[in-house]
Structure formats: structure tokens, C-alpha cells
Design a protein around this motif. Structure first.
Motif, PDB file in Angstrom:
ATOM      1  N   LYS A  89       1.073  -0.914   0.086  1.00  0.00           N
ATOM      2  CA  LYS A  89      -0.150  -0.091  -0.127  1.00  0.00           C
ATOM      3  C   LYS A  89       0.739   1.258   0.474  1.00  0.00           C
ATOM      4  N   VAL A  90       2.006   1.261   0.662  1.00  0.00           N
ATOM      5  CA  VAL A  90       3.384   2.749   1.316  1.00  0.00           C
ATOM      6  C   VAL A  90       3.848   2.347   0.041  1.00  0.00           C
ATOM      7  N   GLU A  91       3.713   1.443  -1.052  1.00  0.00           N
ATOM      8  CA  GLU A  91       4.277   1.368  -2.305  1.00  0.00           C
ATOM      9  C   GLU A  91       4.273   2.149  -3.585  1.00  0.00           C
ATOM     10  N   ALA A  96       1.885   6.877  -7.214  1.00  0.00           N
ATOM     11  CA  ALA A  96       1.099   7.467  -8.083  1.00  0.00           C
ATOM     12  C   ALA A  96       1.482   8.930  -7.578  1.00  0.00           C
ATOM     13  N   GLN A  97       2.204   9.242  -6.098  1.00  0.00           N
ATOM     14  CA  GLN A  97       2.873  10.554  -5.845  1.00  0.00           C
ATOM     15  C   GLN A  97       3.833  10.847  -7.346  1.00  0.00           C
ATOM     16  N   THR A  98       4.729   9.991  -7.423  1.00  0.00           N
ATOM     17  CA  THR A  98       5.527  10.250  -8.039  1.00  0.00           C
ATOM     18  C   THR A  98       5.532  10.615  -9.816  1.00  0.00           C
ATOM     19  N   GLU A  99       4.361   9.678 -10.013  1.00  0.00           N
ATOM     20  CA  GLU A  99       3.161   9.935 -11.195  1.00  0.00           C
ATOM     21  C   GLU A  99       2.805  11.261 -11.200  1.00  0.00           C
ATOM     22  N   GLY A 100       2.433  11.599 -10.518  1.00  0.00           N
ATOM     23  CA  GLY A 100       2.349  12.860 -10.721  1.00  0.00           C
ATOM     24  C   GLY A 100       2.773  13.904 -10.506  1.00  0.00           C
ATOM     25  N   LEU A 101       4.237  13.900  -9.953  1.00  0.00           N
ATOM     26  CA  LEU A 101       5.097  14.973 -10.181  1.00  0.00           C
ATOM     27  C   LEU A 101       5.358  14.644 -11.555  1.00  0.00           C
ATOM     28  N   LEU A 102       5.648  13.494 -11.859  1.00  0.00           N
ATOM     29  CA  LEU A 102       6.496  13.565 -13.977  1.00  0.00           C
ATOM     30  C   LEU A 102       5.502  13.459 -15.089  1.00  0.00           C
ATOM     31  N   ASN A 103       4.291  14.498 -14.103  1.00  0.00           N
ATOM     32  CA  ASN A 103       3.052  14.670 -15.522  1.00  0.00           C
ATOM     33  C   ASN A 103       3.698  15.260 -16.405  1.00  0.00           C
TER      34      ASN A 103
END
Length: 176
Positions: A89-91, A96-103
Motif C-alpha cells: 500500500k505504501v509503495e 501515485a505521488q511520483t507519477e503526479g510529479l512527473l506529469n
């Protein structure tokens, strides 16, 4: 629980408590010494305390709720499986957070605007390689008026500094 008092204990209690007599009076009437009278009084007070404590504890126990028996059963999931699930779950949250930053839409603001030929020219100046410092200079094709317009919209740095009557900038110190 029933407490019984000896005759001497009862007489000490009645004389001190109800008749408000002192130890000197009891010493003369009962023909006892002060230490003996004090010992009898202490024994009476201990019995009296135990009796009142028993009454109070019974009243408190009747007011308290009864404890329920709890049956402990093992979990259906082992500790190792539970830890693995939490790690997954943490991974997933971190991905999800890093994918949002690399948009790509967010990164587009840092893209080099120009033609491929400009980049190739900049690389040819460095013999086809990126310099050791990692910086490549590409001439901008934007007009100066576009750059100034962007500075006026979001920044105060585009304002000119005031000059005093001698023509020099007022916030710089003159060198003597």
C-alpha cells in the motif's frame, strides 16, 4: 462481617466520643494508665475503620459493571502477510505521488522551445558532446517584448531603478 467490642473498648469509645471526656478522667475512673487507654482507643478505631470500609466497598462493588470474559482468538492473517500488504500500500501511494510529479504537462514548462537545429548547433560547438559542466546554451527565438510582458505579469523585478539628478543609480554607492 461483624465486629464485637470488649467492655473496656466500648467504655473508652463512649467516654471520649459521646461524653467528651479526656484521658485524665478515664485514668481516674477506669484505673488505667494513659498508654493503656490510648492502646484501647487505637484498637476501637481500627475496628471502626474496617467496618466502615467493608460497607463502602460492598456499595462500590454493587455499582460497578461486571467484567465480561474476553475470548482471545488468533488473527486469520499472519504478521508477515499483514506487513507485506502494508508495504504494498505504501509503495502504491508513493508511485501515485511520483507519477503526479512527473506529469508531462507539468514538465512542458521546462521544455526547450526551438528547433532541433538550434540544439544540434549548440552541440556542434562542443564537438558533438555535452560539456562537462552539463550546460548547453541555445539562442532563444522569443522576442524581447514577450519576455518583458511575462516579467511585468508575475514579477516586480522588471521595474527600473530610479536615478537621482546626477544620473547615477541611487541604490549603488559611489566608489571614491
Amino acid at each position: 462481617m461483624e465486629y464485637k467490642l470488649a467492655m473496656r473498648q466500648a467504655s473508652v469509645l463512649l467516654c471520649i466520643g459521646l461524653q467528651h471526656r479526656d484521658f485524665n478522667f478515664l485514668q481516674g475512673q477506669m484505673k488505667l494508665e494513659n498508654q493503656q487507654i490510648m492502646a484501647l482507643f487505637n484498637k476501637v478505631m481500627k475496628k471502626f475503620y474496617k467496618h466502615l470500609y467493608a460497607i463502602a466497598s460492598k456499595e462500590i462493588e454493587s455499582a460497578l459493571p461486571r467484567l465480561k470474559d474476553v475470548a482471545l482468538e488468533p488473527h486469520s492473517i499472519s504478521v508477515e502477510d499483514d506487513l507485506n500488504d502494508a508495504a504494498k500500500k505504501v509503495e502504491d501511494e508513493m508511485r501515485a505521488q511520483t507519477e503526479g510529479l512527473l506529469n508531462p504537462e507539468l514538465l512542458q514548462q521546462y521544455a526547450i522551445v526551438g528547433r532541433e537545429s538550434d540544439l544540434e548547433k549548440a552541440l556542434q560547438n562542443g564537438a558533438g558532446r555535452i560539456p562537462s559542466g552539463g550546460l548547453v546554451s541555445v539562442k532563444s527565438s522569443r522576442e524581447m517584448s514577450e519576455k518583458r510582458g511575462k516579467q511585468k505579469d508575475g514579477q516586480e523585478s522588471g521595474k527600473r531603478q530610479k536615478k537621482d539628478e546626477r544620473g547615477s543609480k541611487s541604490n549603488k554607492k559611489r566608489k571614491h
